[in-house]
Design a protein around this motif. Structure first.
Motif, PDB file in Angstrom:
ATOM      1  N   ALA A 136      38.337  34.027  35.314  1.00 48.58           N
ATOM      2  CA  ALA A 136      37.329  34.018  36.675  1.00 48.58           C
ATOM      3  C   ALA A 136      37.570  33.129  37.723  1.00 48.58           C
ATOM      4  CB  ALA A 136      35.947  33.727  35.935  1.00 48.58           C
ATOM      5  N   PRO A 137      37.457  33.175  38.646  1.00 48.35           N
ATOM      6  CA  PRO A 137      37.772  32.622  39.960  1.00 48.35           C
ATOM      7  C   PRO A 137      36.668  31.356  40.322  1.00 48.35           C
ATOM      8  CG  PRO A 137      36.879  34.560  40.893  1.00 48.35           C
ATOM      9  CD  PRO A 137      37.062  34.665  39.460  1.00 48.35           C
ATOM     10  N   CYS A 138      36.043  30.870  39.040  1.00 47.30           N
ATOM     11  CA  CYS A 138      34.855  30.081  39.209  1.00 47.30           C
ATOM     12  C   CYS A 138      34.674  29.755  37.900  1.00 47.30           C
ATOM     13  CB  CYS A 138      33.642  30.909  39.865  1.00 47.30           C
ATOM     14  SG  CYS A 138      33.352  32.237  38.823  1.00 47.30           S
ATOM     15  N   ASN A 139      33.420  28.806  37.760  1.00 44.96           N
ATOM     16  CA  ASN A 139      32.781  28.118  36.773  1.00 44.96           C
ATOM     17  C   ASN A 139      32.123  29.461  36.190  1.00 44.96           C
ATOM     18  OD1 ASN A 139      31.544  27.145  34.183  1.00 44.96           O
ATOM     19  ND2 ASN A 139      29.838  26.470  35.622  1.00 44.96           N
ATOM     20  N   ILE A 140      31.078  30.028  36.823  1.00 43.73           N
ATOM     21  CA  ILE A 140      30.362  31.116  36.465  1.00 43.73           C
ATOM     22  C   ILE A 140      30.045  31.874  37.940  1.00 43.73           C
ATOM     23  CG2 ILE A 140      28.318  29.871  36.794  1.00 43.73           C
ATOM     24  CD1 ILE A 140      28.709  32.660  34.098  1.00 43.73           C
ATOM     25  N   CYS A 141      30.448  33.336  37.680  1.00 43.48           N
ATOM     26  CA  CYS A 141      30.398  34.186  38.976  1.00 43.48           C
ATOM     27  C   CYS A 141      30.240  35.610  38.494  1.00 43.48           C
ATOM     28  CB  CYS A 141      31.109  33.905  40.146  1.00 43.48           C
ATOM     29  SG  CYS A 141      32.902  33.956  39.760  1.00 43.48           S
ATOM     30  N   GLU A 142      29.865  36.519  39.321  1.00 47.49           N
ATOM     31  CA  GLU A 142      30.000  37.951  38.972  1.00 47.49           C
ATOM     32  C   GLU A 142      30.924  38.413  40.101  1.00 47.49           C
ATOM     33  OE1 GLU A 142      27.016  41.529  37.516  1.00 47.49           O
ATOM     34  OE2 GLU A 142      26.373  40.419  39.584  1.00 47.49           O
ATOM     35  N   SER A 143      32.162  38.776  39.743  1.00 49.67           N
ATOM     36  CA  SER A 143      33.206  39.202  40.941  1.00 49.67           C
ATOM     37  C   SER A 143      32.852  40.782  40.981  1.00 49.67           C
ATOM     38  CB  SER A 143      34.311  38.538  40.455  1.00 49.67           C
ATOM     39  OG  SER A 143      35.561  39.160  41.456  1.00 49.67           O
ATOM     40  N   GLU A 144      33.134  40.830  42.335  1.00 46.39           N
ATOM     41  CA  GLU A 144      33.261  42.363  42.853  1.00 46.39           C
ATOM     42  C   GLU A 144      34.622  43.046  42.410  1.00 46.39           C
ATOM     43  OE1 GLU A 144      32.332  42.790  46.860  1.00 46.39           O
ATOM     44  OE2 GLU A 144      30.136  42.089  46.762  1.00 46.39           O
ATOM     45  N   GLU A 145      35.804  42.144  42.275  1.00 43.93           N
ATOM     46  CA  GLU A 145      36.937  42.850  41.905  1.00 43.93           C
ATOM     47  C   GLU A 145      37.088  42.751  40.182  1.00 43.93           C
ATOM     48  OE1 GLU A 145      40.503  41.174  43.987  1.00 43.93           O
ATOM     49  OE2 GLU A 145      38.985  40.092  45.291  1.00 43.93           O
ATOM     50  N   GLU A 146      37.215  44.123  39.715  1.00 43.50           N
ATOM     51  CA  GLU A 146      37.198  44.386  38.479  1.00 43.50           C
ATOM     52  C   GLU A 146      38.287  43.487  37.638  1.00 43.50           C
ATOM     53  OE1 GLU A 146      37.069  48.247  35.397  1.00 43.50           O
ATOM     54  OE2 GLU A 146      38.587  47.841  37.122  1.00 43.50           O
ATOM     55  N   ILE A 147      39.614  43.176  38.217  1.00 43.36           N
ATOM     56  CA  ILE A 147      40.612  42.246  37.531  1.00 43.36           C
ATOM     57  C   ILE A 147      40.224  40.977  37.026  1.00 43.36           C
ATOM     58  CG2 ILE A 147      41.784  41.479  39.656  1.00 43.36           C
ATOM     59  CD1 ILE A 147      44.108  42.594  38.327  1.00 43.36           C
ATOM     60  N   PHE A 148      39.259  40.274  37.865  1.00 53.41           N
ATOM     61  CA  PHE A 148      38.759  38.917  37.440  1.00 53.41           C
ATOM     62  C   PHE A 148      38.042  39.085  36.010  1.00 53.41           C
ATOM     63  CE2 PHE A 148      39.103  37.871  42.067  1.00 53.41           C
ATOM     64  CZ  PHE A 148      39.895  37.111  42.009  1.00 53.41           C
ATOM     65  N   ALA A 149      38.206  37.943  35.152  1.00 50.04           N
ATOM     66  CA  ALA A 149      37.789  37.766  34.007  1.00 50.04           C
ATOM     67  C   ALA A 149      38.147  38.795  33.200  1.00 50.04           C
ATOM     68  CB  ALA A 149      36.136  37.695  33.949  1.00 50.04           C
ATOM     69  N   SER A 150      39.456  39.165  32.789  1.00 49.81           N
ATOM     70  CA  SER A 150      40.102  40.162  32.045  1.00 49.81           C
ATOM     71  C   SER A 150      41.213  39.777  31.578  1.00 49.81           C
ATOM     72  CB  SER A 150      40.250  41.345  33.198  1.00 49.81           C
ATOM     73  OG  SER A 150      41.386  41.254  33.803  1.00 49.81           O
ATOM     74  N   ILE A 151      41.786  40.587  30.766  1.00 49.92           N
ATOM     75  CA  ILE A 151      43.155  40.582  30.282  1.00 49.92           C
ATOM     76  C   ILE A 151      43.825  41.865  30.371  1.00 49.92           C
ATOM     77  CG2 ILE A 151      44.690  40.530  28.095  1.00 49.92           C
ATOM     78  CD1 ILE A 151      42.766  38.957  26.874  1.00 49.92           C
ATOM     79  N   THR A 152      45.034  41.736  31.181  1.00 50.46           N
ATOM     80  CA  THR A 152      45.565  42.924  31.582  1.00 50.46           C
ATOM     81  C   THR A 152      47.039  43.232  30.986  1.00 50.46           C
ATOM     82  OG1 THR A 152      47.029  41.962  33.542  1.00 50.46           O
ATOM     83  CG2 THR A 152      44.682  42.437  33.806  1.00 50.46           C
ATOM     84  N   ARG A 153      47.578  44.292  31.008  1.00 50.19           N
ATOM     85  CA  ARG A 153      48.873  44.384  30.475  1.00 50.19           C
ATOM     86  C   ARG A 153      49.907  45.112  31.593  1.00 50.19           C
ATOM     87  NH1 ARG A 153      49.052  49.109  25.675  1.00 50.19           N
ATOM     88  NH2 ARG A 153      48.000  50.570  27.030  1.00 50.19           N
ATOM     89  N   LEU A 154      51.289  44.912  31.609  1.00 51.26           N
ATOM     90  CA  LEU A 154      51.954  45.216  32.703  1.00 51.26           C
ATOM     91  C   LEU A 154      53.284  45.633  32.026  1.00 51.26           C
ATOM     92  CD1 LEU A 154      51.814  44.934  35.764  1.00 51.26           C
ATOM     93  CD2 LEU A 154      53.358  42.764  35.464  1.00 51.26           C
ATOM     94  N   ASP A 155      53.861  47.055  32.606  1.00 52.59           N
ATOM     95  CA  ASP A 155      54.868  47.576  32.064  1.00 52.59           C
ATOM     96  C   ASP A 155      55.862  47.093  32.868  1.00 52.59           C
ATOM     97  OD1 ASP A 155      57.289  49.105  31.254  1.00 52.59           O
ATOM     98  OD2 ASP A 155      56.079  50.974  31.821  1.00 52.59           O
ATOM     99  N   VAL A 156      56.831  45.914  32.424  1.00 53.42           N
ATOM    100  CA  VAL A 156      57.803  45.437  33.228  1.00 53.42           C
ATOM    101  C   VAL A 156      58.991  46.141  33.473  1.00 53.42           C
ATOM    102  CG1 VAL A 156      57.211  43.050  32.710  1.00 53.42           C
ATOM    103  CG2 VAL A 156      58.564  44.263  31.234  1.00 53.42           C
ATOM    104  N   THR A 157      59.065  47.405  32.908  1.00 54.80           N
ATOM    105  CA  THR A 157      60.319  48.036  33.090  1.00 54.80           C
ATOM    106  C   THR A 157      60.166  49.166  34.254  1.00 54.80           C
ATOM    107  OG1 THR A 157      59.499  49.960  31.356  1.00 54.80           O
ATOM    108  CG2 THR A 157      60.739  48.316  30.416  1.00 54.80           C
ATOM    109  N   SER A 158      58.751  49.162  34.451  1.00 56.26           N
ATOM    110  CA  SER A 158      58.694  50.222  35.449  1.00 56.26           C
ATOM    111  C   SER A 158      59.204  49.572  36.949  1.00 56.26           C
ATOM    112  CB  SER A 158      56.967  50.563  35.790  1.00 56.26           C
ATOM    113  OG  SER A 158      56.814  51.195  36.892  1.00 56.26           O
TER     114      SER A 158
END
Length: 399
Positions: free
Chosen positions: A185-207
């Motif tokens: 999260a880009p803050c101590n506490i906030c509700e971000s409009e961008e879904e990617i914040f406060a998440s765990i993602t995965r990335l296909d590094v072979t792509s």
């Protein structure tokens, strides 16, 4: 080995990173990995550290030593079959390769692989390549072991958010071969409009054109995760919000049973504490996944690894070992320890101290802060310390 599970159908099957021996001695296995001299190579065999190992308390028959000194701001670690340890940093901006070339149980050599990067906290090694996470990009050093003296990197992905608040990243390859990358999260506490914040993602590094896929929502700031060797399920630490007092909320240990789950932030903390600012904007607590274990308020759990080796007593097998980096603004400091906890399916219980003593409780002053844990081929543990700038090695001998 790590095995097939329900979660594996989404996130892949588990794998063992190493084949662990049964040695109980105090020396690491001979590495048989020597390196040529170069401008970025430094002999650290005589480097010293301002540490107080006599203050560290471990269970009976365990021993802690400095494995490598002069590793400024040592953060996440990853290790190769040859025993080469790659280390990220956060404030220093450097990435290191640290090597015990003579196999005597202590590091002799440090390579600086990169400098002036933006919070290169995260490192991961796969198929001969080293991956490093900066705030907004993932870079790759191809065929790194043959290029330690002349390291060059390429950009794998550079469109992660640029916000530095919780922007440093812990990364690891999952059993599905994907690179897992949290976005705090880009803050101590906030509700971000961008879904990617406060998440765990995965990335296909072979792509050739990788795109992050979100596998967990509502994760305020995870700086450590691993996969259960018995089930293949993913477990992660999460740091709770600040400014609700000394004892609320607890930091968390969480379990992912399927992709897309939401773990409550910013609406709910530790499963049942409704946020006073954002709680009414979310659903009831039952809409979110409660933590498998509460870690204590403001203790800042970071790196966690499941112990899979044979050096330690059998009771440690498959237990999660967690580095609690320590509080930064609690009126009485908390954390600054390593703990272990038993994981059984989706439950975690029986947390107990494994290593303590980095904090002088009476003076309320810390001389070290554990960050990450890695297991060596012989079953000993490496522990990074970004405050002391060292890597410790913990061994066990019943003799």
């Amino acid at each position: 080995m790590k095995y097939l599970s329900k979660f594996s159908t989404v996130l892949g099957i588990g794998i063992a990173l190493f084949s662990f021996g049964c040695e109980q001695n105090q020396k690491a296995e001979a590495q048989n990995f020597t390196t040529p001299n170069s401008a970025n190579k430094k002999n650290i065999s005589t480097a010293t550290a301002d540490v107080k190992l006599d203050k560290i308390k471990l269970p009976e028959n365990f021993k802690i030593e400095v494995w490598a000194a002069d590793i400024p701001n040592a953060r996440e670690m990853t290790i190769t079959e040859e025993g080469v340890v790659f280390v990220g940093s956060r404030q220093e901006g450097n990435v290191y390769a640290v090597i015990d070339e003579d196999g005597d149980g202590k590091a002799d050599t440090k390579f600086i692989l990169a400098e002036d990067l933006q919070m290169p906290n995260g490192v991961a090694y796969k198929d001969g390549d080293l991956y490093v996470a900066e705030v907004s990009r993932i870079i790759r050093f191809k065929d790194i072991l043959t290029n330690l003296n002349a390291p060059k990197f390429e950009v794998v992905y550079d469109k992660y958010p640029t916000e530095t608040h919780h922007g440093w990243k812990f990364i690891a390859f999952g059993p599905d071969g994907m690179l897992y990358v949290p976005v705090g999260a880009p803050c101590n506490i906030c509700e971000s409009e961008e879904e990617i914040f406060a998440s765990i993602t995965r990335l296909d590094v072979t792509s050739p054109n990788p795109t992050p896929e979100i596998v967990a929502h509502g994760v305020r700031n995870s700086v450590g995760f691993d996969w259960d060797p018995k089930t293949g399920d993913m477990w992660f630490t999460d740091n709770g919000r600040d400014m609700l007092g000394d004892d609320v909320p607890n930091c968390e240990l969480n379990h992912i049973s399927e992709s897309g789950q939401h773990f409550g932030y910013p609406y709910w903390h530790e499963g049942a504490v409704k946020d006073p600012e954002f709680g009414d904007k979310g659903g009831p607590a039952s809409d979110y996944v409660a933590p498998a274990a509460k870690m204590g308020a403001h203790v800042a759990p970071l790196g966690m690894r499941f112990y899979e080796g044979s050096m330690f007593p059998a009771e440690y097998k498959n237990r999660a070992i967690i580095a609690k980096h320590g509080s930064w603004n609690r009126s009485k400091k908390s954390g600054y320890v390593l703990t272990s906890i038993d994981v059984d399916g989706s439950t975690a219980s029986g947390e107990k101290d494994f290593a303590t003593g980095w904090l002088d409780e009476e003076a309320q002053e810390a001389w070290g802060r554990p960050v990450d844990i890695q297991e060596m081929k012989d079953g000993s543990l490496l522990i990074s310390d970004d405050m002391a700038g060292v890597i410790y090695r913990v061994t066990y001998s019943a003799n």
